[in-house]
Design an enzyme around this catalytic site. Sequence first.
Site, PDB file in Angstrom:
ATOM      1  N   TRP A 339       0.833  -1.203   0.000  1.00 63.73           N
ATOM      2  CA  TRP A 339       0.000   0.000   0.000  1.00 63.73           C
ATOM      3  C   TRP A 339       0.869   1.255   0.000  1.00 63.73           C
ATOM      4  CZ3 TRP A 339      -1.749   2.968   4.755  1.00 63.73           C
ATOM      5  CH2 TRP A 339      -0.819   2.860   5.790  1.00 63.73           C
ATOM      6  N   ASP A 340       2.172   1.077   0.243  1.00 61.71           N
ATOM      7  CA  ASP A 340       3.114   2.198   0.248  1.00 61.71           C
ATOM      8  C   ASP A 340       2.940   3.068  -0.999  1.00 61.71           C
ATOM      9  OD1 ASP A 340       3.922   0.119   1.938  1.00 61.71           O
ATOM     10  OD2 ASP A 340       6.032   0.680   1.823  1.00 61.71           O
ATOM     11  N   GLU A 469       0.703  -2.666  12.646  1.00 61.33           N
ATOM     12  CA  GLU A 469       0.897  -4.118  12.623  1.00 61.33           C
ATOM     13  C   GLU A 469       1.237  -4.693  13.997  1.00 61.33           C
ATOM     14  OE1 GLU A 469       3.751  -4.801   9.546  1.00 61.33           O
ATOM     15  OE2 GLU A 469       2.349  -4.270   7.944  1.00 61.33           O
ATOM     16  N   LYS A 568       2.881   0.359  16.134  1.00 66.65           N
ATOM     17  CA  LYS A 568       4.115   0.346  15.347  1.00 66.65           C
ATOM     18  C   LYS A 568       4.274   1.651  14.581  1.00 66.65           C
ATOM     19  CE  LYS A 568       6.401  -2.313  11.661  1.00 66.65           C
ATOM     20  NZ  LYS A 568       6.224  -3.371  10.644  1.00 66.65           N
ATOM     21  N   GLN A 569       3.145   2.237  14.187  1.00 71.36           N
ATOM     22  CA  GLN A 569       3.170   3.416  13.325  1.00 71.36           C
ATOM     23  C   GLN A 569       1.833   4.135  13.421  1.00 71.36           C
ATOM     24  OE1 GLN A 569       3.323   0.267  10.290  1.00 71.36           O
ATOM     25  NE2 GLN A 569       2.436   1.789   8.906  1.00 71.36           N
TER      26      GLN A 569
END
Length: 731
Positions: A339-340, A469, A568-569
């Site tokens: 998806w980046d 994640e 995580k983000q």
Amino acid sequence: MKNDFLLQMSDIQNTTPEYMETLFTLSNGHMGLRGSDLIQDIHKTGNPGTFVNGFYEKKPIIYGEWAYGYAENHQTIIKLPDIRGIILTVNGHRSDEEEWMIKKDTFMLNMAKGLIEESYQIQTINGESFRFSAESFTSFEHSEIYTSKYTISDSNFSGEIVIEKDLSVNKKSDHHSEVDDPRVASMKSDLTVEKYDERLEQLKTHKSQQSILFGQVNLVNGKANYKSLILDIKKNEKMTGYNFVIVSEILKQTKDRPAINELNRLINDLEYELLLKKQEEYFNEFWAVSDIELSGQDKLQKGIRFNLFQLFQNAGRNSTTNFAAKGLTGEGYEGHYFWDTEMYILPFFIYTQPDIAKSLLTYRSYVLPQAKKRAEKLHQKGALFAWRTIDGDEASAYYPAGTAQVHINADISHAFQLYERVTGDHQFMKETGAEVVFETARFWLSFGHFGNKEGQRQFCIDGVTGPDEYTALVNNNYYTNKMAQSNLSYAVELAGQYPEMITEFENSQWQDAARNMYLPYDEKKQIIKQDDSFLDKEVWPFEETPKENYPLLLHYHPMIIYKYQVSKQADGLLAPLLFPNDYDKEQIIRDYNYYEGVTTHDSSLSRSVFSILASRTGQKKKAYNYFMDTALMDIVDLQGNAKDGVHAANMGGSWLSLIYGFAGLSYQGSDLIIENNLPDEISNLAFTLNLRGNLIKIYLDNCKVRGKIIQKGKFIQLEELDNQLIVRFNK
């Protein structure tokens, strides 16, 4: 030439061979070669190699315990031989067999022209000395060509110098991947090698049924040699020779005659100076519309240009390949597309290089049949795009952090919507994009369900993983639901334009699901909930976690990570970034302050989001600090793993931080708004946007915003206010 278009060894802190190879990679979207040591000596180190976008091999995934619907095959990009490195032989003595003195005088990546320039002072074991200079690039005019110009000068002898390249396939490598790191490729590939003609070999994969043609041509004084470059040197005289390495486009059939015939015509017309002239033209055009200029920040200016350069050179351009997580700079993530591309990289191309954006989006249409099969495999309607893939099939062996990230469907739809909004290319949406949007909308209606939430009938999406994640298989991930709502609403909008492509019944269902989408919210804390259960978990013991235990995924079992409140983000915070008009400033600040405290930034995708939202909420110092980590991530090796390839999504994030953050790009209705959010450390910012064929140069300084139309396209008007620029599109 400005120094901030030149990346040199003095610009970086880590000079280990593998790291240097990543940063000095040359690519053109079709092939990429790591910037390894040019002259091979007896101390050869590093991890040199060449990659072809989309050229991969399959291997069955072996599960300890298999379950229905698991991904079936690994897909791993193939590392081809190093087409950059050379072996020198002087009067019968080889550089890779004897202790020569090789002093590197210059070595730099010329980002203005898209080439590497280098020179060496060399002395053999027998005392012969000479200066060796090289200029090399991956051609953008003909993407199947990597070419080098070699010059010998200042020699203290007369004799023969032979320049050779070892293009042997399947030879043993001294490099060993860190197979315990899931972010690094762990599968090696063997190829079948067949002689095609005196210049070329055909390399065939076994399982993926692909092939390419691979070989070289050397030219001296117009004469061709297909094995080596032989220069007859006269003392103190200059001598030049040229090498062309051919790496063809991927052939689906071994007898792809039209492609091979075209390649033969190309080889017969090789001319270095013409290719160089075209290379400079490509990069002149690129920088003219894509450059970003900053004031008083030399290192930052170079870092931003390096990021933009890597984005430009690593993007697939043939509509059947995409943008790998590491581009074509290394083996990290096995060359997979994520998806980046849609969420972090495509905005840069949509606003500056729309033709490249169109090619990257067309890839999603190209693999739509595989996405439809994947949805069918999971007993769902519509299409479900693979979380990580090369050929369109799911290749994620760990489904909680892979297939369960169904938000990729909405991410892809969002990218198509942004492309249409910025370019006005409605024809592309009719012919290509609408079907993708409709099929992803059909998936949401099938996968989600209506349930009772807080006493109301609302549309819920259960058993998914959001961008974070470290939190898997939850109900109603906020970001996923918000994006699915947008996906459904866009499908309704397109259905009004192309009613023949859908049914009246499903259109009304999409409207119902979008209107009643459940977006979890904590009334007590007055913040969005990352998912139904995130705020109920115990917060991760950050104060007890040593620095060396980050990233957590390499030191703790998922079972331990999943039971804590830790991100995580950026996850839920992506929603106000993408839909700023749906949240007031106070709400964003509350959400920001809370989730900042539980986010590790173990993903390189995270910091740009925090920078942008800090810019938009007046937190200038935080915005700048997060941005600096984003802008210089690979040059300072912030994540410690740049040796495996650049962090391409983060590079896109650095552009987003500047344009969405410092320049505050957003929309109010159909108007595009630019606001001045510059931090104190940056006094001037200038960039160009391509809006429906209009090239608009935008300047920010001293709390003012100015705009200038430098190329007129469709009807457009600019209105300058004290701290704001409004771009209005005439209907």
